[in-house]
Write an enzyme that holds these catalytic residues in place. Sequence first.
Site, short mmCIF file in Angstrom:
data_model
loop_
_atom_site.label_atom_id
_atom_site.label_comp_id
_atom_site.label_asym_id
_atom_site.label_seq_id
_atom_site.Cartn_x
_atom_site.Cartn_y
_atom_site.Cartn_z
N GLN A 127 75.57 120.83 65.38
CA GLN A 127 76.90 119.82 65.77
C GLN A 127 76.81 119.46 67.06
O GLN A 127 77.69 118.46 67.30
CB GLN A 127 78.16 120.48 65.45
CG GLN A 127 78.02 121.06 64.17
CD GLN A 127 79.51 122.15 63.94
OE1 GLN A 127 80.17 121.89 63.72
NE2 GLN A 127 78.88 123.61 63.90
N ASN A 128 76.14 119.68 68.04
CA ASN A 128 76.09 119.32 69.46
C ASN A 128 75.45 117.93 69.69
O ASN A 128 74.44 117.69 69.01
CB ASN A 128 75.52 120.29 70.46
CG ASN A 128 76.33 121.70 70.17
OD1 ASN A 128 77.50 121.90 69.92
ND2 ASN A 128 75.54 122.54 70.58
N HIS A 154 76.04 115.41 64.19
CA HIS A 154 77.15 114.47 64.72
C HIS A 154 76.52 113.34 65.74
O HIS A 154 77.40 112.94 66.50
CB HIS A 154 78.35 115.10 65.41
CG HIS A 154 78.78 115.95 64.33
ND1 HIS A 154 79.50 117.34 64.65
CD2 HIS A 154 78.97 116.20 62.94
CE1 HIS A 154 80.11 117.67 63.84
NE2 HIS A 154 79.78 117.06 62.64
N CYS A 162 75.55 98.84 69.85
CA CYS A 162 76.84 97.74 69.81
C CYS A 162 76.85 97.77 68.36
O CYS A 162 76.34 98.31 67.65
CB CYS A 162 76.40 96.71 70.56
SG CYS A 162 75.30 95.47 69.35
N CYS A 221 77.02 93.22 75.33
CA CYS A 221 75.74 93.70 74.86
C CYS A 221 74.85 92.27 75.29
O CYS A 221 75.10 91.32 74.98
CB CYS A 221 75.62 93.89 73.24
SG CYS A 221 74.09 94.03 72.75
N CYS A 224 73.27 90.57 72.22
CA CYS A 224 74.32 89.75 71.47
C CYS A 224 74.18 88.56 72.31
O CYS A 224 74.42 87.35 71.57
CB CYS A 224 75.42 90.61 71.20
SG CYS A 224 75.77 91.81 70.11
#
Length: 324
Positions: A127-128, A154, A162, A221, A224
């Site tokens: 989970q870290n 996770h 982005c 970004c 982008c």
Amino acid sequence: MRISVPTIPQAVLSSATAAKTISPAAAAQRIASFLAPGNVTTITGAGVSVDSGIRAYRGSKGRYLNPNYKSYQELVDPTEKGFAFRQRYWLRSYLGYKPVQEARPNTTHYALAALQHTNVIPKLITQNVDGLHHKSLAHVWDEARMKERILELHGSLHKVQCSHGHIVDRQTFQDRLSAANPEWKVYMDELEATGQRPRTNPDGDVALEGIEYDTFKVPECPDCLLDNKRNSILKPELIFFGESIPPEVRDRSIADIEECDRLFLVGTTLATYSAFRLLKHALELKKPVLLLNVGPTRADPLPGLEKIELASGLVMRDVVRAVL
């Protein structure tokens, strides 16, 4: 599945009783006998990284220690309110990332790495988001092998994405934040020089008091911009509260439980349902389950769960010696 703020039901906390006393030597022998047959899937939580200087989510009495949790909906909000939230988030994360980046694996990470390398633990689900399990194996495994054998339930702090899917490594993004906010770079360098770092939370941010966030610049970004789009909606590749775990990650975590013979959990209160449901699934499949953790957990009332209440750093070195 969406990640919700970690909770342990109050009924569980209220009914918590003093754990049975067990010596580290006896605990190490019991864990070793549990692991020795092999084909063990392991789930780890924030408690595993405490000895590396990264704060746990909960205290020994089960109290949630980081009320400044991050909401996915706020982070990706395209309005001015969302922009202000990202300013706050990225300043705190900018200051908090370096301690995570520089953290080193501890005894528990290396013990689990040894058990993984010898295939006692074929699959590890963490989970870290600190990447310390990977660091503990980087000298013997390549990236492909680590990706195959370690599942980050996770996500990870070490990459940034982005809202249009462009990905950059975290250090590059840190450098962009430094260039956009030279005064905060100076502040961070001063903290570094004096050793007065704010305490880092497991998700890589810090607590700041009396700080104004409205002058902090979040760079847009650049990919982008090449497409003639302006976009400052960026987030680490970790799962925020209110965000869904990708289906491929969810499905793989379930498969890792179904394919193992037993389940070993280390340093987790299982307050987040994404991990708790994996434990429940293992118990439904009648698999032996052993939990090593300090303090109450969400799973304590479940029949079929064996729990040892000790810090993993006290026993895991001896566990490896006994198993291997």
